[in-house]
Design a protein around this motif. Structure first.
Motif, short mmCIF file in Angstrom:
data_model
loop_
_atom_site.label_atom_id
_atom_site.label_comp_id
_atom_site.label_asym_id
_atom_site.label_seq_id
_atom_site.Cartn_x
_atom_site.Cartn_y
_atom_site.Cartn_z
N SER A 24 0.62 -1.04 0.01
CA SER A 24 0.11 -0.05 -0.15
C SER A 24 0.88 1.41 -0.11
O SER A 24 2.08 1.12 0.39
N MET A 68 0.89 4.92 1.64
CA MET A 68 0.43 5.70 2.69
C MET A 68 1.02 7.09 2.71
O MET A 68 2.10 7.42 2.08
N CYS A 69 0.10 8.02 3.15
CA CYS A 69 0.46 9.56 2.91
C CYS A 69 0.32 10.02 4.46
O CYS A 69 -0.65 9.62 5.22
N LYS A 70 0.91 11.15 4.50
CA LYS A 70 0.83 12.07 5.81
C LYS A 70 1.21 13.58 5.57
O LYS A 70 2.04 13.67 4.77
N ASP A 106 -0.16 10.32 11.90
CA ASP A 106 -0.05 9.06 11.27
C ASP A 106 -0.31 8.80 9.82
O ASP A 106 -0.79 9.69 9.28
N TYR A 107 0.31 7.91 9.43
CA TYR A 107 -0.06 7.74 7.91
C TYR A 107 -1.34 7.17 7.71
O TYR A 107 -2.01 6.68 8.40
N GLN A 108 -2.04 7.78 6.45
CA GLN A 108 -3.26 7.49 6.09
C GLN A 108 -3.23 7.23 4.49
O GLN A 108 -2.34 7.05 3.82
N SER A 109 -4.40 6.32 4.19
CA SER A 109 -4.60 5.97 2.57
C SER A 109 -4.33 7.23 1.79
O SER A 109 -4.76 8.45 2.02
N CYS A 110 -3.60 7.14 0.51
CA CYS A 110 -3.46 8.13 -0.25
C CYS A 110 -4.54 7.98 -1.26
O CYS A 110 -5.18 6.93 -1.48
N GLU A 130 4.96 10.56 1.45
CA GLU A 130 4.61 9.40 0.99
C GLU A 130 5.30 8.32 1.50
O GLU A 130 6.65 8.21 1.53
N ASN A 140 4.34 0.77 2.13
CA ASN A 140 4.03 -0.16 3.39
C ASN A 140 3.55 -1.43 2.79
O ASN A 140 2.84 -1.58 1.82
N TRP A 197 8.28 -0.53 6.28
CA TRP A 197 7.85 0.94 5.64
C TRP A 197 9.10 1.58 5.18
O TRP A 197 10.18 1.39 5.69
#
Length: 163
Positions: A99, A101-103, A113-117, A129, A132, A159
């Motif tokens: 996956s 992930m973005c923050k 915390d990282y979230q879905s892009c 970005e 993961n 990561w």
């Protein structure tokens, strides 16, 4: 009263019997203990292989991210087996979940915390970005011990920040 006299032959027979008893006790207690130690050594070795595969696949994903202009390449269990071939014989139900992930973060505040892009950041925050990769599977011991779990779930996540 008569004193018992032990001859040398009787003492040697007693020592021989003690040696045989010791060998039986050794076989009864220590050989199963060695099997358990060997089997759980395999569990830890396989867990390290799962972790190594996750790290290698995250690196592969990060390299593919830059080669594909910001899109994550397909990562499959077959690639995990190419990185760690022993997983083919020791792990069942091998799964790989990549996956992106973005923050958003600023230089002065701790990052969230990282979230879905995709994720949009408002200035002065900047977008970060990361790739993961989660690798998981089941490991079964050679023998089903009644007092130790027979099936162990092995999971690892790696990561790598790419932007």
């Amino acid at each position: 009263m008569r004193k018992k006299i032990y001859s040398r032959d009787t003492q040697e027979k007693a020592r021989g019997a003690a040696t045989v008893e010791f060998a039986l006790v050794l076989a009864f207690f220590y050989i199963p203990a060695l099997l358990i130690i060997f089997d759980y050594g395999r569990v830890f070795f396989t867990a390290m292989s799962v972790t190594s595969a996750a790290h290698a696949l995250a690196l592969y994903g990060a390299n593919g991210y830059w080669a594909n202009n910001g899109t994550l390449p397909a990562i499959t269990p077959t690639q995990a087996l190419a990185v760690e071939p022993n997983l083919a014989t020791t792990v069942t139900g091998l799964s790989v979940i990549p996956s992106l992930m973005c923050k958003c973060s600023t230089p002065t505040t701790p990052p969230a915390d990282y979230q879905s892009c995709p994720l949009t950041c408002t200035p002065p925050t900047t977008l970060h970005e990361a790739v993961n990769v989660k690798v998981s599977g089941e490991f079964k011991t050679l023998i089903d011990y009644s007092f130790i779990p027979h099936i162990t779930d092995l999971k690892s996540s790696a990561w790598i920040r790419v932007k």
